[in-house]
Design a protein around this motif. Structure first.
Motif, PDB file in Angstrom:
ATOM      1  N   THR A 133       0.837  -1.215   0.000  1.00 32.43           N
ATOM      2  CA  THR A 133       0.000   0.000   0.000  1.00 32.43           C
ATOM      3  C   THR A 133       0.867   1.258   0.000  1.00 32.43           C
ATOM      4  OG1 THR A 133      -0.261   0.085   2.423  1.00 32.43           O
ATOM      5  CG2 THR A 133      -1.903  -1.172   1.158  1.00 32.43           C
ATOM      6  N   ALA A 134       2.080   1.171   0.559  1.00 33.81           N
ATOM      7  CA  ALA A 134       2.986   2.322   0.502  1.00 33.81           C
ATOM      8  C   ALA A 134       3.409   2.592  -0.940  1.00 33.81           C
ATOM      9  CB  ALA A 134       4.214   2.072   1.374  1.00 33.81           C
ATOM     10  N   ARG A 135       3.661   1.525  -1.698  1.00 36.57           N
ATOM     11  CA  ARG A 135       3.978   1.714  -3.125  1.00 36.57           C
ATOM     12  C   ARG A 135       2.771   2.284  -3.862  1.00 36.57           C
ATOM     13  NH1 ARG A 135       6.258  -3.398  -2.143  1.00 36.57           N
ATOM     14  NH2 ARG A 135       4.512  -4.451  -3.203  1.00 36.57           N
ATOM     15  N   LEU A 136       1.581   1.786  -3.503  1.00 34.31           N
ATOM     16  CA  LEU A 136       0.352   2.313  -4.097  1.00 34.31           C
ATOM     17  C   LEU A 136       0.218   3.804  -3.810  1.00 34.31           C
ATOM     18  CD1 LEU A 136      -2.462   1.554  -5.439  1.00 34.31           C
ATOM     19  CD2 LEU A 136      -3.311   1.382  -3.091  1.00 34.31           C
ATOM     20  N   ALA A 137       0.457   4.197  -2.568  1.00 34.14           N
ATOM     21  CA  ALA A 137       0.342   5.600  -2.172  1.00 34.14           C
ATOM     22  C   ALA A 137       1.308   6.472  -2.968  1.00 34.14           C
ATOM     23  CB  ALA A 137       0.613   5.740  -0.677  1.00 34.14           C
ATOM     24  N   PRO A 161      -0.679  -6.051 -10.341  1.00 33.44           N
ATOM     25  CA  PRO A 161      -1.969  -6.704 -10.606  1.00 33.44           C
ATOM     26  C   PRO A 161      -2.654  -7.247  -9.365  1.00 33.44           C
ATOM     27  CG  PRO A 161      -0.335  -7.348 -12.243  1.00 33.44           C
ATOM     28  CD  PRO A 161       0.400  -6.578 -11.190  1.00 33.44           C
ATOM     29  N   ARG A 162      -1.873  -7.850  -8.450  1.00 26.06           N
ATOM     30  CA  ARG A 162      -2.507  -8.406  -7.254  1.00 26.06           C
ATOM     31  C   ARG A 162      -3.121  -7.308  -6.407  1.00 26.06           C
ATOM     32  NH1 ARG A 162       0.292 -11.437  -2.014  1.00 26.06           N
ATOM     33  NH2 ARG A 162      -1.692 -11.928  -0.970  1.00 26.06           N
ATOM     34  N   LEU A 163      -2.390  -6.220  -6.163  1.00 25.58           N
ATOM     35  CA  LEU A 163      -2.900  -5.150  -5.319  1.00 25.58           C
ATOM     36  C   LEU A 163      -4.064  -4.426  -5.999  1.00 25.58           C
ATOM     37  CD1 LEU A 163      -2.347  -3.878  -2.543  1.00 25.58           C
ATOM     38  CD2 LEU A 163      -1.034  -2.114  -3.724  1.00 25.58           C
TER      39      LEU A 163
END
Length: 514
Positions: A133-137, A161-163
Motif C-alpha cells: 500500500t505504501a507503493r500504491l500511495a 496486478p494483485r494489489l
C-alpha cells in the motif's frame, strides 16, 4: 461585512478549507474572487474552538487529523502551517495486553504481534501488505492534483496486478481474510475502510475499498498527521493567504440560490446578488441541487459519533506494559476486532443501536501541546478525540438526543472495559462544574455545519479515476456538476473527502484552463 461589488470572475460558496484553497489559487492568478460563508467565521469543519467554559484548550472540534493534504498546496500558497507525524500508529487493547504498532521500531512491533497473535505470521503479512500500500500511495497520491487519469491509465500506473485486484476489484473483506488470521489484526486493517462510511467488509459496491484507498494513500505515505496548532491553524492560514492575494471573504452571508444560463451565473445571497463567470460550490452535491432549484437526490447517510474530551490526566490501562502516553498518542482502538465491527454493523443496519459501539481515540496534546494555554499545560491537561463507527444517521431519527446520550454511555462503557479506571474520573471540569465532554452525532453535524445526513465526505467516496477521457476542464479535473458555469470545489467532488484541499485546488485549475 458585505461585498463591495456585484460582479466577479468567481464566486465561492462556502469558506471551508476547500473553498479557501480555491479562492487563494484563483486570486493569486489575478482573478477577482468573492467567498460567501453562512456562518460567522471561516473554516467549515476544519476549525478550532474553546468548547468548555473556563478551559483554555483549542479543540479541533470536528475534523482533527491531516492525511490527504498535498505539501504542494502548502508550498504554492505560502502557508505557515505544519503537521507532525505520530510515531505510534495504533494501540489495540487485547485482554490484559495489547497490540502496539510503533513505526520507529520494527522489533517492538513484531514482539507485540507475537504476544498478541502467538506467532510471526500476521506480522509478516502486515509488513508485506503495507509495503504494497505504501507503493500504491507513492504512485496514486500525486495524481490527485493532476487531471483525472482514466481507469486504465491508473491501473498501468499502479503496476501491481494483485494489489489492483485487492483494492479496486474485489471486496476488501476477501483480502483481509486471506492475508491475516487474527481477529484483532483483521479489525485494525478494516477500520481504515469504515471511517465515516457505513458499510461492511464484503459490500459488493466496494464502498469499503474506496474508503480504505483514501486512508492509505494520504501524503504519498498513508500517514495521519497532527495539525500543529489544531485544525483551525490550517484554515486561518488559508484565509490569510486568500485575503492577501485579493480575495474578498464575507461571513454571515447565506447563499440561497444559483441561477445560470450556461455562460454566466447569478448567486442569490442574504445581502443581495453577485454575478460571476464561474461559481465554485464548497457544499455537498445534495445542497447544490437545492441551490439550483433541482430535485434533491437521496440524502447521504453519515455514520459516526464524535466525542471531544479534556482530561485532568490520561487514564491508566489494564495493560501494565504500555504507558498511556504511548497508547493514546496513536490511534487507540476500542471494540474494533473484525468480528466486533461486523456485529456492530449488522445491529445498526437492522435499526438497533450497537451493543458494543466500536470507536477509535487519539490524544492531540501528546503530539502537539501548543493547543493548550500555558495555564492548561501547567495543569497537565490533555485532550481525547473519540470517533465512533457504525452509528448511521437514521438511528437518531426518532429520538436524536436520547439516542446520542445512550450511545455515549455505551461507547464510554466499552472504553472503560479496557482501562484500569473509569474515564469519567479523569475528565476535567469546566467553569460551570460540568465534565469536559461534548458529543456530536450525524444529526448534530447536519444542523451545525451543514453536512447532509451528517456525512463527513458530503457523499460516498469514489475511486480517483474517470471511465474515459474528456476535453471539458471540469470533467478532466473531477469537479463537474452538469452546469458549465458551476463547479464543485468541496468534499463531494471526485477525489474529495477528508482534510485535503484537493477539490479546491482542482476546481481552481479547471477554472484557470477556461
Amino acid at each position: 461585512m458585505t461585498s463591495t461589488r456585484s460582479s466577479y470572475d468567481a464566486v465561492v460558496v462556502g469558506a471551508g478549507h476547500n473553498g479557501l484553497v480555491a479562492a487563494a489559487y484563483l486570486a493569486r492568478a489575478g482573478r477577482s474572487v468573492l467567498v460567501l460563508e453562512r456562518r460567522d467565521h471561516v473554516g467549515g469543519a476544519a476549525v478550532s474552538a474553546r468548547v468548555f467554559p473556563g478551559v483554555d484548550v483549542r479543540l479541533s472540534r470536528y475534523s482533527y487529523l491531516v492525511s490527504l493534504l498535498p505539501r504542494r498546496i502548502v508550498t504554492d500558497l505560502g502557508l505557515s502551517f505544519l503537521t507532525r507525524r505520530r510515531r505510534i500508529s495504533s494501540y489495540t487493547p487485547v485482554g490484559t495486553g495489547g497490540l502496539l504498532i510503533d513505526t520507529a521500531s520494527e522489533a517492538r512491533t513484531r514482539d507485540s504481534f507475537r504476544a498478541t497473535t502467538g506467532s510471526d505470521r500476521d506480522f509478516d503479512a502486515w509488513r508485506e501488505f503495507y509495503a504494497a500500500t505504501a507503493r500504491l500511495a507513492a504512485r496514486v497520491f500525486p495524481t490527485l492534483t493532476q487531471p483525472l487519469p482514466t481507469r486504465a491509465q491508473l491501473r498501468r500506473l499502479v503496476d501491481d496486478p494483485r494489489l489492483w485486484e485487492e483494492v479496486f476489484e474485489r471486496p476488501l473483506g476477501e483480502t483481509v481474510e486471506a492475508r491475516f488470521a487474527d481477529d484483532v489484526v483483521r479489525g485494525v486493517v478494516m477500520t481504515d475502510a469504515l471511517i465515516g462510511t457505513f458499510t461492511h467488509a464484503h459490500d459488493p459496491t466496494l464502498l469499503q475499498n474506496r474508503c480504505f484507498l483514501y486512508h492509505v494513500i494520504g501524503g504519498g505515505t498513508g500517514d495521519w498527521d497532527v495539525p500543529i496548532g489544531g485544525m483551525g491553524a490550517f484554515t486561518d492560514a488559508l484565509a490569510d493567504a486568500a485575503r492577501s492575494a485579493g480575495a474578498e471573504i464575507v461571513t454571515g452571508c447565506e447563499v440561497t440560490g444559483i441561477d445560470t444560463d450556461g455562460v454566466t451565473a447569478e448567486v442569490r445571497h442574504s445581502d443581495g446578488l453577485a454575478h460571476a463567470s464561474r461559481v465554485l460550490v464548497n457544499a455537498s452535491p445534495y445542497d447544490l441541487s437545492r441551490l439550483l432549484g433541482e430535485p434533491a437526490p437521496p440524502k447521504p447517510r453519515g455514520s459516526q459519533l464524535k466525542i471531544n474530551m479534556v482530561l485532568d490526566r490520561l487514564p491508566r490501562l489494564r495493560d501494565p506494559s504500555v504507558d498511556p502516553a504511548l497508547a493514546f498518542a496513536g490511534t487507540f482502538h476500542v471494540a474494533e476486532s473484525y468480528e466486533q465491527l461486523e456485529r456492530a454493523y449488522r445491529e445498526a443496519a437492522s435499526g438497533t443501536r450497537p451493543a458494543a459501539p466500536p470507536s477509535e481515540i487519539y490524544c492531540h496534546t501528546l503530539t502537539d501541546p501548543s493547543i493548550l494555554s500555558d495555564r492548561a499545560a501547567a495543569r497537565g491537561l490533555h485532550t481525547l478525540t473519540l470517533f465512533g463507527l457504525h452509528t448511521p444517521a437514521d438511528l437518531f431519527a426518532a429520538t436524536p438526543e436520547q439516542t446520542r446520550s445512550d450511545l455515549v454511555v455505551a461507547t464510554l462503557a466499552q472504553l472503560d472495559s479496557v482501562l484500569a479506571e473509569p474515564i469519567a474520573g479523569c475528565l476535567a471540569v469546566d467553569a460551570d462544574g460540568m465534565p469536559c465532554l461534548e458529543a456530536r452525532s450525524p444529526v448534530d453535524l447536519e444542523r451545525e455545519i451543514g453536512l447532509p445526513g451528517g456525512h463527513i465526505f458530503h457523499r460516498d467516496l469514489s475511486f480517483p479515476y474517470a471511465e474515459q477521457e474528456s476535453t471539458d476542464p471540469a470533467e478532466r479535473w473531477g469537479v463537474a456538476t452538469g452546469r458549465p458555469t458551476v463547479l464543485l470545489c468541496g468534499a463531494g467532488a471526485v477525489r474529495g473527502g477528508g482534510v485535503s484541499g484537493i477539490p479546491g485546488h482542482n476546481a481552481a485549475m479547471a477554472v484557470l484552463e477556461t
